[in-house]
Motif scaffolding. Structure first.
Motif, PDB file in Angstrom:
ATOM      1  N   VAL A  84       6.417   5.892  -6.773  1.00 17.37           N
ATOM      2  CA  VAL A  84       7.300   4.273  -6.500  1.00 17.37           C
ATOM      3  C   VAL A  84       8.432   4.395  -6.923  1.00 17.37           C
ATOM      4  CG1 VAL A  84       4.913   2.996  -7.804  1.00 17.37           C
ATOM      5  CG2 VAL A  84       6.022   5.071  -8.832  1.00 17.37           C
ATOM      6  N   GLY A 114       6.741  -0.303   1.517  1.00 14.85           N
ATOM      7  CA  GLY A 114       6.083   0.199   1.130  1.00 14.85           C
ATOM      8  C   GLY A 114       5.356   0.864   2.264  1.00 14.85           C
ATOM      9  N   SER A 115       4.301   1.987   1.691  1.00 17.91           N
ATOM     10  CA  SER A 115       3.739   2.638   2.958  1.00 17.91           C
ATOM     11  C   SER A 115       3.249   1.745   4.257  1.00 17.91           C
ATOM     12  CB  SER A 115       2.816   4.168   2.329  1.00 17.91           C
ATOM     13  OG  SER A 115       3.163   4.920   1.761  1.00 17.91           O
ATOM     14  N   GLY A 157       0.789   4.592   7.647  1.00 12.72           N
ATOM     15  CA  GLY A 157       0.452   4.517   5.858  1.00 12.72           C
ATOM     16  C   GLY A 157       1.037   6.202   5.732  1.00 12.72           C
ATOM     17  N   SER A 176       0.943  -1.247  -0.598  1.00 21.53           N
ATOM     18  CA  SER A 176      -0.146  -0.279  -0.268  1.00 21.53           C
ATOM     19  C   SER A 176       1.113   1.061  -0.109  1.00 21.53           C
ATOM     20  CB  SER A 176      -0.818   0.435   1.413  1.00 21.53           C
ATOM     21  OG  SER A 176      -1.568   1.194   0.991  1.00 21.53           O
ATOM     22  N   SER A 177       0.397   2.220  -0.698  1.00 24.86           N
ATOM     23  CA  SER A 177       1.324   3.342  -0.751  1.00 24.86           C
ATOM     24  C   SER A 177       0.390   4.757  -0.928  1.00 24.86           C
ATOM     25  CB  SER A 177       2.390   3.164  -1.799  1.00 24.86           C
ATOM     26  OG  SER A 177       1.092   3.739  -3.005  1.00 24.86           O
ATOM     27  N   ASN A 214      -4.576   6.924  -1.658  1.00 25.55           N
ATOM     28  CA  ASN A 214      -3.330   6.054  -1.024  1.00 25.55           C
ATOM     29  C   ASN A 214      -3.760   5.161  -2.505  1.00 25.55           C
ATOM     30  OD1 ASN A 214      -5.088   4.224   0.120  1.00 25.55           O
ATOM     31  ND2 ASN A 214      -5.662   6.208   1.435  1.00 25.55           N
ATOM     32  N   LYS A 244       4.997   7.578   0.107  1.00 27.29           N
ATOM     33  CA  LYS A 244       5.992   6.872  -0.918  1.00 27.29           C
ATOM     34  C   LYS A 244       5.819   7.142  -2.595  1.00 27.29           C
ATOM     35  CE  LYS A 244       9.299   4.707   1.887  1.00 27.29           C
ATOM     36  NZ  LYS A 244       9.259   3.022   2.000  1.00 27.29           N
ATOM     37  N   ASN A 303       2.048   0.738  -9.041  1.00 24.39           N
ATOM     38  CA  ASN A 303       0.631   1.530  -8.382  1.00 24.39           C
ATOM     39  C   ASN A 303      -0.081   1.907  -9.283  1.00 24.39           C
ATOM     40  OD1 ASN A 303       1.912   1.537  -5.675  1.00 24.39           O
ATOM     41  ND2 ASN A 303       2.162   4.646  -6.117  1.00 24.39           N
ATOM     42  N   CYS A 335       0.650   8.456  -1.181  1.00 27.47           N
ATOM     43  CA  CYS A 335       1.015   9.016  -2.454  1.00 27.47           C
ATOM     44  C   CYS A 335       1.815  10.923  -1.825  1.00 27.47           C
ATOM     45  CB  CYS A 335      -0.342  10.429  -3.160  1.00 27.47           C
ATOM     46  SG  CYS A 335       0.905  11.372  -4.406  1.00 27.47           S
ATOM     47  N   ASP A 355      10.134   5.849  -4.394  1.00 27.86           N
ATOM     48  CA  ASP A 355      10.355   5.664  -3.668  1.00 27.86           C
ATOM     49  C   ASP A 355      10.906   3.902  -3.114  1.00 27.86           C
ATOM     50  OD1 ASP A 355      10.676   8.667  -2.779  1.00 27.86           O
ATOM     51  OD2 ASP A 355       8.378   8.537  -2.139  1.00 27.86           O
ATOM     52  N   ILE A 356      10.023   3.023  -3.259  1.00 30.24           N
ATOM     53  CA  ILE A 356      10.016   2.127  -3.046  1.00 30.24           C
ATOM     54  C   ILE A 356      10.804   1.687  -3.533  1.00 30.24           C
ATOM     55  CG2 ILE A 356       8.427   0.202  -3.699  1.00 30.24           C
ATOM     56  CD1 ILE A 356       6.263   1.801  -3.010  1.00 30.24           C
TER      57      ILE A 356
END
Length: 256
Positions: free
Chosen positions: A214, A187-188, A207, A143-144, A159, A212, A240, A146, A216-217
């Protein structure tokens, strides 16, 4: 009986890969917690075909697979690759074993258990020199949140659930569970199958405080892999499934 596959071909064109694809087969794989796990794999098996040969013998792939299964290990895949070259008169061989892998995962606060399924793939190749190449792959949901949305919004941030695909080459055996854990921590927040309200509150807030992109991930995962002496090569991508856009966000990094 006449063997049509063994007839000579005069078109003078070598085939890189020929064989069987999308064969479903029951297998057993190593499970760190339980020792082993039964699952059902989708298997592809290929060899090269010299320019002078009309065809390969498809039934021999399944016969060799019967020797490999049900227990799948790096040693058995290695043996199968050599058997494919021997019995199909090939210079190179290739196997792909894709399967769902299940891990019991407890919710972060209530500790309620639930099964998570992950798509895993083992790929093995053997060339004319006999050298075996292995690649292990996992596809992990994350899960992320923004970072941009959080920064510009007075309340909340969009998210979404995403998917990270991690492939590695390694010196020594690496557990599927370790690959999955590495991705989930990047991930977040993590994804769970069972959540109570206290868990949803925790994950939402966690989260939100750990946004995060993509980018960053994949960078966070790449840093950890570069620090691991057991990893000789990696490829990591994050996608994402954007909640407010009609497209996905995507990033990819591969080592040299």
């Amino acid at each position: 009986m006449k063997d049509t596959q063994n007839q000579r071909d005069y078109r003078n064109i070598t085939i890189d890969k020929v064989g069987i694809k999308n064969l479903r087969y029951p297998i057993t794989v190593l499970d760190r917690r339980n020792g082993c796990q039964n699952t059902v794999a989708t298997i592809n098996m290929y060899v090269d075909l010299p320019h002078e040969c009309k065809g390969t013998h498809m039934s021999r792939f399944v016969e060799i697979l019967n020797l490999l299964c049900p227990e799948v290990s790096l040693k058995k895949i290695s043996d199968a690759l050599e058997q494919m070259k021997k019995h199909l008169n090939a210079a190179s061989s290739h196997i792909e074993v894709t399967f769902p892998y299940f891990i019991e995962k407890k919710a972060p606060v209530s500790r309620s258990p639930g099964l998570m399924d992950y798509t895993c793939k083992l790929t093995g190749s053997s060339g004319p020199d006999g050298k075996i190449d292995f690649v292990s792959e996992v596809i992990v949901p994350v899960s992320s949140v923004c970072p941009c949305s959080k920064e510009i919004s007075e309340a909340g941030a969009h998210n979404q659930r995403g998917e990270v695909r991690l492939s590695i080459r390694f010196k020594k055996f690496i557990w599927i569970e370790d690959m999955i854990k590495l991705v989930e921590k990047s991930g977040s927040s993590e994804v769970y199958s069972v959540l109570k309200r206290v868990d949803e509150k925790y994950i939402t807030e966690y989260g939100f405080n750990n946004p995060k992109f993509v980018e960053d991930i994949v960078r966070d995962i790449a840093i950890k892999l570069k620090e691991d002496d057991n990893v000789t090569w990696f490829s990591v991508s994050a996608e994402n499934f954007e909640s407010i856009h009609n497209h996905s966000a995507y990033a990819h990094i591969a080592s040299g």
